[in-house]
Design a protein around this motif. Sequence first.
Motif, PDB file in Angstrom:
ATOM      1  N   ASP A   1       0.849  -1.184   0.000  1.00  0.00           N
ATOM      2  CA  ASP A   1       0.000   0.000   0.000  1.00  0.00           C
ATOM      3  C   ASP A   1       0.892   1.243   0.000  1.00  0.00           C
TER       4      ASP A   1
ATOM      5  N   SER B   1       1.883  -1.748   4.895  1.00  0.00           N
ATOM      6  CA  SER B   1       0.890  -2.814   4.945  1.00  0.00           C
ATOM      7  C   SER B   1       0.701  -3.398   3.545  1.00  0.00           C
TER       8      SER B   1
ATOM      9  N   ARG C   1      -1.600  -4.889   0.521  1.00  0.00           N
ATOM     10  CA  ARG C   1      -2.937  -4.849  -0.064  1.00  0.00           C
ATOM     11  C   ARG C   1      -3.411  -6.247  -0.462  1.00  0.00           C
ATOM     12  N   GLU C   2      -2.434  -7.062  -0.855  1.00  0.00           N
ATOM     13  CA  GLU C   2      -2.771  -8.396  -1.349  1.00  0.00           C
ATOM     14  C   GLU C   2      -1.518  -9.254  -1.298  1.00  0.00           C
TER      15      GLU C   2
END
Length: 324
Positions: free
Chosen positions: A48, A71, A73-74
């Motif tokens: 992210d 962090s 996202r996927e």
Amino acid sequence: MSAPAADARRTPGTGQTVGTDAPTGLALLATRRGLARICGDGTAELLDLPYRDVADLLRAGAGLAPAATASARERLPLDTLTAELVAPLGSTRAVWGVGLNYHCKARAAGRALPAEPVLYLKSASAGSGPDATVALPASVSSQPDYEGEIALVIGARMHRTPAEQAWSHVAAITAANDLTARDVMATSANPTLAKSFPGFGALGTSVLDIAAVPDRDAIEVRTTVNGEVRQEATSADLIFPVPQLLAWITRYVILEPGDVVLTGTPAGTGQDRGCFLRPGDLVEVSVGGVLPLRTRFCAETPTETPAGDPAENSPSHRKPHTHD
């Protein structure tokens, strides 16, 4: 001397590994969907973050730290991202190179060691990324050649930086294929011209935090052509080791975060062997801890705009015998 905003070597890692025997540390990819962080279980996390590639991240001024702490996202299997990879340093503003910087290369060529580094700039528009297909410029060159190299990625501004402080300004390493048209070099005496055809500046596949490199003075580099090993050496064989090389360059110029410095190529090039690249060849450059950089070659066509992928990802003299 410029003082870095932060020690680029001390970026926190997240426990990733690259390959079975790779060191632990932060390893990054650039994809069409943004930066991805490689994990040690065969997966990668899309981050992210707003940066399009690693050079863009480094220009923000915080080194690699944002990618270490961002962090996800996927999280995806690493092999599913292969088709989405782009040049991890496609937006770099400068790529510096050095000619004849391995003792083994000087021996193979029967040349005296240079008294000082022989430097050149490679056009950023020559860039290409992982698994690019590059058209060989047969209309102007019959001697296109590979050069596997260790590439340094600058993490903090450098100007008149002493050798003993040089490593603290390096954020990461990656693999490079410093492709060169040998006959263009010989006739033009211009390394920038000979090394800046479209796609001739391959970098990648991943970018590895310098903190993850166990021995910065003996980084491995290996080149294969169609699976045959052609070059194999370590940076312990450099004529001008990394600290001295960076100190020399920055006596004259400013290196900015995201800039790339190529460290030279060892013996075993096509020039050394008397054989040059042909359509259909596959060259793979491996640098310790970095995912291998693969480049395929094809014939040029009259209407073709040769490859690389920087269009998606970028903004876009010495006598010839003194160069690799």
